[in-house]
Write an enzyme that holds these catalytic residues in place. Structure first.
Site, short mmCIF file in Angstrom:
data_model
loop_
_atom_site.label_atom_id
_atom_site.label_comp_id
_atom_site.label_asym_id
_atom_site.label_seq_id
_atom_site.Cartn_x
_atom_site.Cartn_y
_atom_site.Cartn_z
N CYS A 1 0.83 -1.21 0.00
CA CYS A 1 0.00 0.00 0.00
C CYS A 1 0.86 1.26 0.00
O CYS A 1 1.46 1.61 1.03
CB CYS A 1 -0.94 -0.04 1.21
SG CYS A 1 -1.82 1.50 1.52
N CYS B 1 -0.05 3.91 2.58
CA CYS B 1 0.32 3.45 3.92
C CYS B 1 1.79 3.76 4.19
O CYS B 1 2.15 4.30 5.26
CB CYS B 1 0.10 1.94 4.06
SG CYS B 1 -1.58 1.38 3.75
#
Length: 334
Positions: free
Chosen positions: A229, A232
């Site tokens: 991600c 993230c």
């Protein structure tokens, strides 16, 4: 980020596939302050490269290639912009890569549709999606209806290609539908605030397992993330700063990876390589982990704030990069 949510949704859904009889698109232009020595034309759905075009040191480029009529993305090595292409177009682009969206101007055949897309991107960036998503359900539905009508009206007031209009309207409809679904999920998430948090019992990077109950008596700031991600990983520097600021306060920082089991070594490597702090845990069933499902998590990163008694303060808490997070933590931990 939320401001761009509907834009991101719109980019996910595209419609192409109407074959052309003419040979190709002619595409040329000049890019000031170029980021790389080439630009790429990408499939809007899967971002696969359709055509790579070399850009000279003087910023000029020129090429021709066959397409299926529909939406594409232009990537200059740093940023993206949307295109509508069909065989027979003779399109000319001028752009300053440092200003990007604000500088894009098209001329030639196909310019009307592509200038519309360029200006629409700027308009969407200015729309207050934060206020939209923060509104109550009645106001939200009213604003979505009004925005859809206004977006459709802009298309009806232009002498645009009818196929372009049809595809753009479908894209708007799907963006609105998906945005509404996202909003409704958010309402369900907010209902969790103030109730006891679901628990977890996950593998700890340092060995053994860790339960939520082990942090009783402390606030707990949870980061649900994954190694694949990008957003993230983008939050990691800010998270480290927050952890450092509150390291001696009554709060625990817990990161829960929802990577698939096959990627557990990749997770361990990233935890070590990026010197991640706090408590690093690995969920038991990625997206299907009960804790993830109980919090209605359908996108990451997701941050959760729990109080010392185990009650949920915010099921969708501010990100580490958000200026509002430290103000909220300061108020709770004073």
């Amino acid at each position: 980020m939320k401001k761009l949510f509907f834009i991101a949704i719109a980019l996910v859904f595209s419609f192409s596939g109407i074959g052309q009889t003419k040979a190709a698109v002619s595409f040329k232009g000049e890019i000031a302050n170029r980021n790389t020595d080439s630009i790429s034309i990408l499939n809007k759905n899967n971002r696969k490269e359709i055509k790579k075009i070399l850009v000279g040191k003087d910023g000029f480029f020129k090429d021709s290639f066959a397409v299926e009529e529909g939406f594409y993305m232009l990537f200059d090595g740093k940023e993206y912009t949307e295109l509508f292409l069909k065989n027979g177009y003779d399109l000319n682009l001028t752009m300053d890569a440092q200003k990007f969206d604000e500088s894009i101007v098209y001329s030639g055949k196909g310019a009307l549709e592509n200038n519309f897309l360029a200006q629409n991107t700027i308009t969407e960036q200015k729309y207050d999606y934060d206020a939209l998503l923060a509104s109550n359900e009645e106001v939200f539905m009213k604003l979505v209806k009004e925005k859809k009508a206004a977006d459709f009206l802009k298309l009806d007031n232009q002498k645009l290609d009818p196929v372009f209009v049809s595809l753009q309207k479908k894209s708007i409809e799907m963006a609105m539908d998906s945005g509404t679904e996202y909003y409704m999920e958010g309402l369900e998430t907010k209902k969790l605030n103030g109730v006891m948090s679901p628990s977890f019992d996950y593998d700890n990077y340092n060995g053994g397992k860790t339960k939520l109950e082990e942090f009783k008596g402390k606030y707990v700031y949870i980061d649900v993330w994954a190694t694949w991600c990008g957003p993230c990983i983008g939050e990691i520097p800010s998270l480290k700063k927050v952890e450092e600021k509150y390291h001696d306060k009554n709060i625990a920082f817990v990161s829960i990876s929802i990577d698939k089991l096959k990627d557990i070594e990749k997770w361990k490597s990233m935890v070590k390589g990026k010197e991640l702090g706090g408590v690093q845990l690995f969920s038991d069933n990625d997206w299907n982990s009960q804790f993830v499902k109980d919090f209605h998590i359908t996108g990451i990163p997701r941050f959760i704030l729990i109080d010392p008694n185990g009650k949920i303060v915010k099921a969708d808490a501010a990100r580490p990069s958000s200026p509002g997070l430290e103000a909220e933590l300061d108020a709770l931990l004073k």
